[in-house]
Design an enzyme around this catalytic site. Sequence first.
Site, mmCIF file in Angstrom:
data_model
loop_
_atom_site.group_PDB
_atom_site.id
_atom_site.type_symbol
_atom_site.label_atom_id
_atom_site.label_comp_id
_atom_site.label_asym_id
_atom_site.label_seq_id
_atom_site.Cartn_x
_atom_site.Cartn_y
_atom_site.Cartn_z
ATOM 1 N N ASN A 81 10.404 1.538 10.131
ATOM 2 C CA ASN A 81 9.293 1.389 9.439
ATOM 3 C C ASN A 81 8.951 0.020 9.243
ATOM 4 O O ASN A 81 8.968 -0.518 8.070
ATOM 5 C CB ASN A 81 9.182 2.439 7.977
ATOM 6 N N HIS A 83 2.083 7.187 11.892
ATOM 7 C CA HIS A 83 2.533 6.251 11.017
ATOM 8 C C HIS A 83 4.109 6.580 11.151
ATOM 9 O O HIS A 83 4.411 7.764 10.860
ATOM 10 C CB HIS A 83 2.222 5.988 9.882
ATOM 11 N N CYS A 131 0.459 0.868 5.023
ATOM 12 C CA CYS A 131 0.788 1.492 5.977
ATOM 13 C C CYS A 131 -0.577 1.925 7.119
ATOM 14 O O CYS A 131 -0.351 2.361 8.250
ATOM 15 C CB CYS A 131 1.551 2.654 5.647
#
Length: 327
Positions: free
Chosen positions: A284, A254, A114
């Site tokens: 996501n 994020h 991520c």
Amino acid sequence: MSKSSRILGFGHHAPSRKVENPEIEDRLGLEPGWIERRTGIRSRFWATDEDTLSGLAAQAGDMALGSAGIDRGDIGLLLLATSTPDHLLPPSAPLVAHRLGLGRAGAVDLTGACAGFIYALMFADGFTRLHGKASLVIAANILSRRINPAERASAVLFADAAGAMVSGPCEEPDRGILGASVDSDGSRYRLIQIPAGGSNTPFHGDLDLAQTRMTITDGREVFAKAVEMMTACSRDALRAARIRPQDIDRFVPHQANARIFDAVGRNLGIADQAIVKTITEYGNSSAATIPLSLSLAHRTQPFRPGEKILLAAAGAGLSGGALVVGV
């Protein structure tokens, strides 16, 4: 050498298949609204059988290059942040560079989960300052092919998308990366993982299919550590840039979970209206969420020269970081 780098263009791309929450909630036996209440997600995009990682990346990159309006031969480096390359070998970045017509630009994959875009952008900024050449950073993932559909913790979160950014040399010192902070915590190495496929557990005939899929072993600890790491790195990056949180024009975190980045925003004292949020529609997509969000935000309300942007991420590894960027 150049004093700094500046943002020249943004791009993004998502697959055509949109998956709404009821499809996943019905399969997992969850009550209506369960996913949105816990994650902030209403829908996400998943790849079709025809989609490839390099294809998604190339489309986002093409949009960013068109936005930048520079000759493709001026790109000196392409960095591709991904956890789902087309193949374990070779890397996907050279193929993406070839499809984009970048000539003999350097091209390499970065596996930072991520936080991959944070690291890639930091490396690209250094390359551009040192060599005086433009760089293209793309983050892309097809996580739908790594979801364990029976595991609630991961099945409700992950999505497929790509985002891209072009930066070029600049002599104005208040542009480009003004402050940076990166961090890792390998003691939490197994919190988020795909157990098989690496050299420790290679693929073989009797391998349990579940071992080739994403697993989150402790969602509560992931939440707590992500908030802690993103908050600490953001504070350090702001301190390095000599900028107060309230002076940040936009915070682009994020998009792991709405509750995570809302908590980070509160910890930093950043107003909610300054937080860029795309998780509701796009879910996501790991490293791709920040450049995707940047591109979408720029399309809705273009970034103005002089704006200060805070980027922050944390994910598997654990690995994280934050950047303060001057537009």
